[in-house]
Design a protein around this motif. Structure first.
Motif, PDB file in Angstrom:
ATOM      1  N   ASP A 148       0.945  -1.215  -0.020  1.00 12.45           N
ATOM      2  CA  ASP A 148       0.031   0.114   0.092  1.00 12.45           C
ATOM      3  C   ASP A 148       1.040   1.219  -0.079  1.00 12.45           C
ATOM      4  O   ASP A 148       1.497   1.652   1.097  1.00 12.45           O
ATOM      5  CB  ASP A 148      -1.115  -0.058   1.473  1.00 12.45           C
ATOM      6  CG  ASP A 148      -1.724   1.390   1.468  1.00 12.45           C
ATOM      7  OD1 ASP A 148      -1.838   2.287   0.490  1.00 12.45           O
ATOM      8  OD2 ASP A 148      -2.006   1.618   2.630  1.00 12.45           O
ATOM      9  N   GLU A 154      -2.480   7.277  -3.444  1.00 12.85           N
ATOM     10  CA  GLU A 154      -2.282   5.938  -2.936  1.00 12.85           C
ATOM     11  C   GLU A 154      -2.655   4.813  -3.850  1.00 12.85           C
ATOM     12  O   GLU A 154      -3.548   4.856  -4.596  1.00 12.85           O
ATOM     13  CB  GLU A 154      -3.019   5.985  -1.491  1.00 12.85           C
ATOM     14  CG  GLU A 154      -2.704   4.681  -0.557  1.00 12.85           C
ATOM     15  CD  GLU A 154      -3.099   5.133   0.673  1.00 12.85           C
ATOM     16  OE1 GLU A 154      -2.933   4.194   1.778  1.00 12.85           O
ATOM     17  OE2 GLU A 154      -3.524   6.491   1.158  1.00 12.85           O
ATOM     18  N   PHE A 156      -2.952   0.382  -3.822  1.00 16.04           N
ATOM     19  CA  PHE A 156      -2.940  -1.045  -3.455  1.00 16.04           C
ATOM     20  C   PHE A 156      -2.304  -1.774  -4.664  1.00 16.04           C
ATOM     21  O   PHE A 156      -2.883  -2.117  -5.642  1.00 16.04           O
ATOM     22  CB  PHE A 156      -4.444  -1.374  -3.211  1.00 16.04           C
ATOM     23  CG  PHE A 156      -4.412  -2.960  -2.502  1.00 16.04           C
ATOM     24  CD1 PHE A 156      -4.491  -2.858  -1.186  1.00 16.04           C
ATOM     25  CD2 PHE A 156      -4.400  -3.819  -3.147  1.00 16.04           C
ATOM     26  CE1 PHE A 156      -4.598  -4.094  -0.415  1.00 16.04           C
ATOM     27  CE2 PHE A 156      -4.618  -5.039  -2.509  1.00 16.04           C
ATOM     28  CZ  PHE A 156      -4.650  -5.149  -1.276  1.00 16.04           C
ATOM     29  N   GLY A 185      -6.296   2.176  -6.629  1.00 15.43           N
ATOM     30  CA  GLY A 185      -6.088   3.101  -5.570  1.00 15.43           C
ATOM     31  C   GLY A 185      -6.874   4.289  -5.506  1.00 15.43           C
ATOM     32  O   GLY A 185      -8.022   4.279  -6.136  1.00 15.43           O
ATOM     33  N   LEU A 273      -9.155   1.974  -0.714  1.00 17.82           N
ATOM     34  CA  LEU A 273      -8.384   0.750  -1.187  1.00 17.82           C
ATOM     35  C   LEU A 273      -9.089  -0.476  -1.017  1.00 17.82           C
ATOM     36  O   LEU A 273      -8.740  -1.476  -1.856  1.00 17.82           O
ATOM     37  CB  LEU A 273      -7.272   0.666   0.044  1.00 17.82           C
ATOM     38  CG  LEU A 273      -6.226   1.859   0.335  1.00 17.82           C
ATOM     39  CD1 LEU A 273      -5.447   1.732   1.288  1.00 17.82           C
ATOM     40  CD2 LEU A 273      -5.478   2.061  -1.170  1.00 17.82           C
ATOM     41  N   VAL A 290      -0.729  -6.935   3.909  1.00 16.02           N
ATOM     42  CA  VAL A 290      -0.455  -5.604   3.346  1.00 16.02           C
ATOM     43  C   VAL A 290       0.681  -5.117   3.914  1.00 16.02           C
ATOM     44  O   VAL A 290       0.907  -5.329   5.280  1.00 16.02           O
ATOM     45  CB  VAL A 290      -1.646  -4.710   3.458  1.00 16.02           C
ATOM     46  CG1 VAL A 290      -1.328  -3.282   2.851  1.00 16.02           C
ATOM     47  CG2 VAL A 290      -2.909  -5.290   2.777  1.00 16.02           C
ATOM     48  N   VAL A 292       2.718  -1.287   4.270  1.00 17.66           N
ATOM     49  CA  VAL A 292       2.442  -0.150   4.037  1.00 17.66           C
ATOM     50  C   VAL A 292       3.817   0.564   3.735  1.00 17.66           C
ATOM     51  O   VAL A 292       4.839   0.265   4.289  1.00 17.66           O
ATOM     52  CB  VAL A 292       1.661   0.688   4.985  1.00 17.66           C
ATOM     53  CG1 VAL A 292       0.088   0.137   5.181  1.00 17.66           C
ATOM     54  CG2 VAL A 292       2.165   0.271   6.469  1.00 17.66           C
ATOM     55  N   LYS A 306      -6.373   0.891   8.663  1.00 20.71           N
ATOM     56  CA  LYS A 306      -6.641   0.005   7.403  1.00 20.71           C
ATOM     57  C   LYS A 306      -6.627  -1.360   7.498  1.00 20.71           C
ATOM     58  O   LYS A 306      -7.490  -2.278   6.958  1.00 20.71           O
ATOM     59  CB  LYS A 306      -5.052   0.389   6.663  1.00 20.71           C
ATOM     60  CG  LYS A 306      -5.238   1.802   6.179  1.00 20.71           C
ATOM     61  CD  LYS A 306      -3.745   2.165   5.270  1.00 20.71           C
ATOM     62  CE  LYS A 306      -3.813   3.381   4.818  1.00 20.71           C
ATOM     63  NZ  LYS A 306      -2.448   3.709   4.139  1.00 20.71           N
TER      64      LYS A 306
END
Length: 400
Positions: A148, A154, A156, A185, A273, A290, A292, A306
């Motif tokens: 992410d 942003e 994904f 995203g 996301l 995920v 980040v 998230k």
């Protein structure tokens, strides 16, 4: 002269190039901006010797060698447009030649040495566009791990063994040969936080707009008292591909305070996301983890949020600016300190913290995401009607 990727003035040019290429090319890509400059600022265009994206321009200033990073031949269509550029009468000399990542481009020039304090002759290594560097630098080099990338915008980015059959999601070759990156995203995640901080009149201090919003959001409750925000302040790319889409608050009442609006803006990042993560899972390409990346990764509140909204574990690397670690992996290969990009990334990436989704929040965030998703579909035609009016605008985001 510099034009930001968020500049949306080249929409007409993007449409014409898309027709030549046979697939949609968003105005955020390079070639539509080149064509816009030729048609709308011919003086600037005539004075231009070469076009660069930012990383390659920095490399050129450092060592004097012009190039365009090309991790895989597939990317040529998204950089300078392949055959479309010549079909449009654009001279090939305007675009630097392609080179693969992980190569020594040249040595640091004396002038660059004086500016940076690094020794003249220091190797300058070819690397990646930011999203590919972050895939490596987050350790998203195994199928099922997503990176992410958080910042002004942003994305994904899911590491997968094959592209997604639904081309609403952007499927591109991974930095590691043989793997794919499937992404979607938000074009204005960090920008939405900055916008709300400014619009809400938060006091000026040394805190970023995002930190102010997160601080206020923590005073609200999960779900922001049934308030949703749709964070589409400059259109949207994959998986929606709606350049006219605009933002909105949904469910606003007299009971809501600034902290609830802040919470809704913060939660909108997770819901945005999830449009990608859940959409991919429904198509048989689910994420199991995920990682980040970016400055927002340092914020515990956001990482936990998230995890809860995505219903996936979220890990934060020791170096959350994952582009740096990914580019370090390219340097390791170029200098003979790593046998491959995947091996170098695995050796360099270490996880600092992990956030598990709260099972007690699952039903509430499932419910709210369902409403969010329906609201997006309802907002699309309304946005098109709004932006087609005589007062439509969107800002250019141009830099000089």
């Amino acid at each position: 002269r510099a034009i930001s990727w968020m500049d949306r003035r080249s929409r007409d040019q993007a449409d014409r190039i898309s027709a030549l290429l046979g697939f949609p090319l968003d105005p955020s890509f390079y070639l539509p901006k080149v064509l816009w400059l030729r048609e709308n600022s011919p003086g600037d265009f005539e004075r231009t010797v070469r076009f660069f994206s930012c990383p390659e321009w920095a490399a050129f200033r450092l060592c004097g060698e012009a190039c365009t990073y090309l991790a895989d031949p597939y990317y040529e269509r998204y950089t300078w447009g392949g055959n479309a550029a010549s079909a449009l009468g654009l001279d090939a000399s305007l675009f630097p030649p392609y080179t693969a990542p992980g190569r020594i481009l040249g040595g640091l020039l004396p002038a660059a040495s004086r500016e940076t304090g690094l020794p003249a002759g220091t190797p300058v290594v070819t690397a990646f566009p930011d999203f590919l560097a972050s895939l490596l630098g987050s350790g998203a080099v195994e199928p099922g791990i997503a990176c992410d990338r958080a910042g002004t915008s942003e994305a994904f980015n899911l590491c997968a063994p094959a592209p997604c059959a639904d081309w609403s999601f952007l499927s591109l070759p991974h930095a590691v040969p043989g793997l794919w990156n499937i992404s979607g995203g938000l074009s204005t995640s960090g920008k939405a936080l900055e916008w709300y901080a400014r619009a809400a009149g938060f006091p000026e201090n040394d805190k970023s707009g995002a930190r102010k919003v997160f601080g206020a959001a923590e005073e609200s409750v999960p779900g922001a008292r049934n308030l949703l925000f749709l964070p589409f302040l400059a259109g949207e790319r994959a998986p929606l591909w709606r350049r006219d889409l605009r933002g909105a608050f949904l469910g606003l009442s007299m009971d809501h305070g600034p902290e609830d609006l802040a919470r809704a803006v913060a939660e909108s990042i997770g819901f945005g996301l999830r449009l990608t993560s859940q959409g991919l899972a429904e198509r048989g390409q689910a994420a199991r983890l995920v990682r980040v990346s970016g400055r927002p990764a340092r914020n515990t509140f956001l990482s936990r949020l998230k995890a809860d909204i995505l219903a996936l574990p979220v890990e934060v690397p020791e170096v959350p600016d994952c582009e740096l670690t990914g580019n370090a992996a390219a340097c390791a290969v170029a200098l003979g300190d790593g046998s491959s990009l995947a091996e170098s990334a695995a050796r360099l990436v270490r996880v600092e913290s992990r956030f598990e989704p709260d099972p007690g929040m699952r039903n509430e965030y499932d419910r709210l995401f369902g409403i969010f998703s329906d609201a997006v579909e309802s907002l699309i035609p309304l946005s098109e009607r709004l932006t087609s009016g005589s007062g439509a605008g969107g800002g250019s985001h141009q830099g000089r």
